[in-house]
Design a protein around this motif. Structure first.
Motif, PDB file in Angstrom:
ATOM      1  N   ASP A  57     -21.650 -22.910  27.472  1.00  6.77           N
ATOM      2  CA  ASP A  57     -21.691 -22.144  27.582  1.00  6.77           C
ATOM      3  C   ASP A  57     -21.446 -21.409  28.533  1.00  6.77           C
ATOM      4  OD1 ASP A  57     -21.697 -22.280  24.435  1.00  6.77           O
ATOM      5  OD2 ASP A  57     -23.970 -22.062  23.419  1.00  6.77           O
ATOM      6  N   LEU A  58     -22.321 -21.126  29.812  1.00 10.58           N
ATOM      7  CA  LEU A  58     -22.362 -20.852  30.607  1.00 10.58           C
ATOM      8  C   LEU A  58     -20.721 -20.733  31.275  1.00 10.58           C
ATOM      9  CD1 LEU A  58     -23.154 -19.485  33.245  1.00 10.58           C
ATOM     10  CD2 LEU A  58     -24.387 -21.517  34.077  1.00 10.58           C
ATOM     11  N   TYR A  59     -20.413 -22.177  31.106  1.00  8.80           N
ATOM     12  CA  TYR A  59     -18.970 -22.446  31.270  1.00  8.80           C
ATOM     13  C   TYR A  59     -18.169 -21.786  31.301  1.00  8.80           C
ATOM     14  CZ  TYR A  59     -15.177 -25.631  34.085  1.00  8.80           C
ATOM     15  OH  TYR A  59     -15.029 -25.765  34.703  1.00  8.80           O
ATOM     16  N   ASN A  60     -18.392 -21.524  30.073  1.00  8.41           N
ATOM     17  CA  ASN A  60     -17.019 -20.330  28.855  1.00  8.41           C
ATOM     18  C   ASN A  60     -17.234 -19.592  29.170  1.00  8.41           C
ATOM     19  OD1 ASN A  60     -14.559 -21.010  26.839  1.00  8.41           O
ATOM     20  ND2 ASN A  60     -16.113 -19.887  24.894  1.00  8.41           N
ATOM     21  N   TYR A  61     -18.062 -18.663  29.328  1.00  8.11           N
ATOM     22  CA  TYR A  61     -18.153 -17.333  29.617  1.00  8.11           C
ATOM     23  C   TYR A  61     -17.841 -17.472  30.989  1.00  8.11           C
ATOM     24  CZ  TYR A  61     -21.489 -16.411  25.350  1.00  8.11           C
ATOM     25  OH  TYR A  61     -22.003 -16.401  24.077  1.00  8.11           O
ATOM     26  N   LEU A  62     -18.174 -18.304  32.190  1.00  6.71           N
ATOM     27  CA  LEU A  62     -17.791 -17.959  33.333  1.00  6.71           C
ATOM     28  C   LEU A  62     -15.949 -17.783  32.929  1.00  6.71           C
ATOM     29  CD1 LEU A  62     -17.947 -17.899  36.192  1.00  6.71           C
ATOM     30  CD2 LEU A  62     -17.828 -20.461  36.241  1.00  6.71           C
ATOM     31  N   ILE A  65     -14.560 -14.253  31.452  1.00  5.34           N
ATOM     32  CA  ILE A  65     -14.778 -13.706  32.922  1.00  5.34           C
ATOM     33  C   ILE A  65     -13.331 -13.712  33.854  1.00  5.34           C
ATOM     34  CG2 ILE A  65     -16.423 -12.216  33.835  1.00  5.34           C
ATOM     35  CD1 ILE A  65     -18.497 -12.606  32.196  1.00  5.34           C
ATOM     36  N   LEU A  66     -13.442 -14.577  34.426  1.00  7.46           N
ATOM     37  CA  LEU A  66     -13.031 -15.124  36.015  1.00  7.46           C
ATOM     38  C   LEU A  66     -12.051 -14.547  35.242  1.00  7.46           C
ATOM     39  CD1 LEU A  66     -12.695 -15.887  38.492  1.00  7.46           C
ATOM     40  CD2 LEU A  66     -12.162 -18.314  37.637  1.00  7.46           C
ATOM     41  N   ILE A  67     -11.143 -15.327  34.151  1.00  4.52           N
ATOM     42  CA  ILE A  67      -9.439 -14.735  33.609  1.00  4.52           C
ATOM     43  C   ILE A  67      -8.734 -13.131  33.248  1.00  4.52           C
ATOM     44  CG2 ILE A  67      -8.017 -15.220  31.693  1.00  4.52           C
ATOM     45  CD1 ILE A  67      -7.464 -17.557  32.644  1.00  4.52           C
ATOM     46  N   GLU A  68     -10.552 -12.437  33.459  1.00  2.70           N
ATOM     47  CA  GLU A  68      -9.854 -11.289  33.402  1.00  2.70           C
ATOM     48  C   GLU A  68      -9.682 -10.385  34.656  1.00  2.70           C
ATOM     49  OE1 GLU A  68     -13.004  -9.397  31.301  1.00  2.70           O
ATOM     50  OE2 GLU A  68     -12.868 -10.196  29.501  1.00  2.70           O
ATOM     51  N   LYS A  69     -10.802 -10.826  35.751  1.00  5.92           N
ATOM     52  CA  LYS A  69     -10.627 -10.468  36.890  1.00  5.92           C
ATOM     53  C   LYS A  69      -8.984 -11.452  37.306  1.00  5.92           C
ATOM     54  CE  LYS A  69     -14.667  -9.172  36.720  1.00  5.92           C
ATOM     55  NZ  LYS A  69     -14.971  -7.298  37.010  1.00  5.92           N
ATOM     56  N   ILE A  70      -8.918 -12.419  37.300  1.00  2.00           N
ATOM     57  CA  ILE A  70      -7.375 -13.381  37.767  1.00  2.00           C
ATOM     58  C   ILE A  70      -6.447 -12.366  37.210  1.00  2.00           C
ATOM     59  CG2 ILE A  70      -5.788 -14.660  37.766  1.00  2.00           C
ATOM     60  CD1 ILE A  70      -8.558 -16.943  37.450  1.00  2.00           C
ATOM     61  N   LYS A  71      -6.496 -12.057  36.208  1.00  2.00           N
ATOM     62  CA  LYS A  71      -5.295 -11.034  35.327  1.00  2.00           C
ATOM     63  C   LYS A  71      -4.746  -9.817  36.303  1.00  2.00           C
ATOM     64  CE  LYS A  71      -4.556 -12.774  31.341  1.00  2.00           C
ATOM     65  NZ  LYS A  71      -4.536 -12.207  29.368  1.00  2.00           N
TER      66      LYS A  71
END
Length: 214
Positions: A57-62, A65-71
């Protein structure tokens, strides 16, 4: 700025266990360096809020959130990363797609390769169906070696890779401490670089982490 890279590792304690992270952000320079800081901050924030979170679950949440930052930063990157949670008595549960984990089995006196399975971070918004967990155990005097491709994929002009030499070299130094093993590997790596005429094609960050079960 050209010295800044995308390799990183971290060891954090949460839920009465240790979380080991090693990864490599695509590209080189300030941008991958920024992403590494974002990733480490996200992980710290998540495990602070939910100390009992499963590594999957930690990997999925990571990733979410990372996808949002990249965008927001208008970037095109991906991250090879391995999350390993130490759950007691030498048992580990991990997920994430990165370089294979090298384990030296002291009792059998042989090398075992743990394949990291799944999907890289930053590839897709929904990766939940592609995340795969893997489990293994370190017994007394077993050695776990985590690394990035700047070490394993450094090659000579005849195509010989240091990663292959590394697997042959470990049994010779297994009785040393983890700190000494790191020093020996890096010394061997420097010697390996001297015989290469392809160094200009081998410029990549190098990260190495050695863990020995006492």
């Amino acid at each position: 700025a050209i010295e800044v890279g995308g390799d990183f590792y971290d060891i954090r304690n949460y839920d009465n266990s240790n979380l080991i992270t090693i990864g490599d952000v695509s590209g080189h320079g300030v941008t991958p360096g920024l992403i590494t800081m974002i990733i480490q901050t996200i992980i710290s924030s998540i495990i602070t809020q939910n100390k009992s979170i499963r590594v999957k679950d930690l990997y999925n949440y990571l990733n979410n959130i990372l996808i949002e930052k990249i965008k927001k930063l208008d970037m095109r990157i991906y991250v090879t990363i391995c999350l390993l949670k130490e759950i007691g008595n030498g048992n580990f549960r991990g997920c994430g797609k990165h370089n294979d984990i090298i384990i030296y089995r002291s009792e059998e006196k042989k090398i075992e390769i743990i394949e990291t399975k799944g999907i890289w971070l930053g590839i897709s918004e929904d990766i939940s169906d592609y995340i795969q967990e893997y489990k293994f155990k370190l017994n007394k005097d077993d050695i776990m070696i985590l690394y990035t491709d700047g070490l394993s994929e450094f090659y000579t002009d005849n195509g010989e890779m240091f990663g292959d030499k590394l697997k042959e070299f470990i049994p010779e130094i297994n009785e040393k401490s983890s700190e000494e093993i790191v020093e020996k590997i890096l010394d061997e790596f420097e010697n390996f670089k001297k015989i290469s005429s392809c160094e200009s094609n081998n410029r990549d960050d190098v990260t190495l982490l050695v863990i020995k079960k006492l």
